[in-house]
Design a protein around this motif. Sequence first.
Motif, short mmCIF file in Angstrom:
data_model
loop_
_atom_site.label_atom_id
_atom_site.label_comp_id
_atom_site.label_asym_id
_atom_site.label_seq_id
_atom_site.Cartn_x
_atom_site.Cartn_y
_atom_site.Cartn_z
N ALA A 1 -9.70 -5.83 1.42
CA ALA A 1 -9.41 -6.37 0.08
C ALA A 1 -10.24 -5.65 -0.97
O ALA A 1 -9.73 -5.29 -2.04
N GLU A 2 -11.52 -5.42 -0.68
CA GLU A 2 -12.41 -4.74 -1.63
C GLU A 2 -11.99 -3.29 -1.84
O GLU A 2 -12.00 -2.78 -2.97
N SER A 3 -11.61 -2.61 -0.75
CA SER A 3 -11.17 -1.22 -0.86
C SER A 3 -9.91 -1.10 -1.70
O SER A 3 -9.78 -0.20 -2.53
N LEU A 4 -8.97 -2.01 -1.47
CA LEU A 4 -7.72 -2.00 -2.23
C LEU A 4 -7.97 -2.32 -3.70
O LEU A 4 -7.32 -1.76 -4.59
N LYS A 5 -8.92 -3.21 -3.95
CA LYS A 5 -9.27 -3.55 -5.34
C LYS A 5 -9.84 -2.33 -6.06
O LYS A 5 -9.50 -2.06 -7.22
N GLN B 1 -7.29 -10.58 0.60
CA GLN B 1 -8.33 -11.58 0.34
C GLN B 1 -7.92 -12.93 0.93
O GLN B 1 -8.73 -13.62 1.56
N TYR C 1 0.83 -1.20 0.00
CA TYR C 1 0.00 0.00 0.00
C TYR C 1 0.87 1.26 0.00
O TYR C 1 0.63 2.19 -0.78
N SER D 1 -4.46 -6.21 -2.47
CA SER D 1 -5.84 -6.69 -2.37
C SER D 1 -5.89 -8.22 -2.36
O SER D 1 -6.65 -8.82 -1.59
N LYS E 1 -3.48 -3.89 -6.43
CA LYS E 1 -4.10 -5.17 -6.77
C LYS E 1 -3.43 -6.31 -6.01
O LYS E 1 -4.12 -7.20 -5.47
#
Length: 300
Positions: free
Chosen positions: A217-221, A209, A182, A205, A202
């Motif tokens: 994971a969803e936020s990073l995606k 996951q 990050y 993420s 990605k």
Amino acid sequence: MPKGTFVILIPLDADYKVLGYFNKSKSMFEITSDLFLRLNLDHSKSEYNLLKLKDYQIFSYIYNFKGKLTRKASGIIIGLLLDENDKPEKYRLALKEGAEAVEVLGLSLVTMKPNEFEPLLKDIYMEHLEPLVDSLKPDILKANIIAITKFMLSGGKQERKIAQDLLKKVEEGEHIKISELYNSAEAALKDLEHEKASKLFKKASEIAQELYVLDIAESLKEKANFSGDVPNVAKQRDKHVSEARNFLRNEDFHSAYLSYKKASELSKKLVDFDKEEEYRLKSKALEEFYKIDEQYKEKK
């Protein structure tokens, strides 16, 4: 850091309803009818909006409901009160997550009173609206993953196996990679290396996951997707700006103001509100100039 947050419900049978506020600084803030009209008008053109006021700025997001809630309300506007120096783009995903958390409350939102909603809004703020980076500190990540394993250990054989694997990964420092990736992605963004940043987000993420921190994971995606889109959108915007300048050289004021208008809209999509303001004001000025020019041409 944000000073606080608010949520406005947009019912089908009324203009709006302020569900409630959460002010960290205990300062007085109120959504007046005039302020709602400004927000609602801006959000008719864009899902994200930055409104600069005298002592602070409001970064807001309009969220359209799905399912049964649409029978009573079209959606909500959720906003953050920011200092003048705060960078709104880093709260983009946080606002979306906060809106989704509000939607989970369901049909009760329509009848809920502020004293019922505001304690829930405080929880939503602490969980979703603080910057993502706070959730990515290694010690916080570790604590979250261990909490997940405790829940899994009380489950069946498969869940207990997953929990044991997770604990092993934490011991090996796998969660630290999320923070490192990050930070590297954010550094890449500062250097305008958007494709590199997208790949790093990605990868972070994917690790999140695997470690079952699914909200992170969803936020990073989403950050990966947004970062990947930036170069193309920025390229389109720069093309419109270049075209606007060429139109000006040829005294084609109508085409110039339209091109600046498109550049302003794309800047808002990029959450680049300084450029959005610059191109919007130029577009407005050229539109007025064009109208006056046409008016006097007709008199000749």
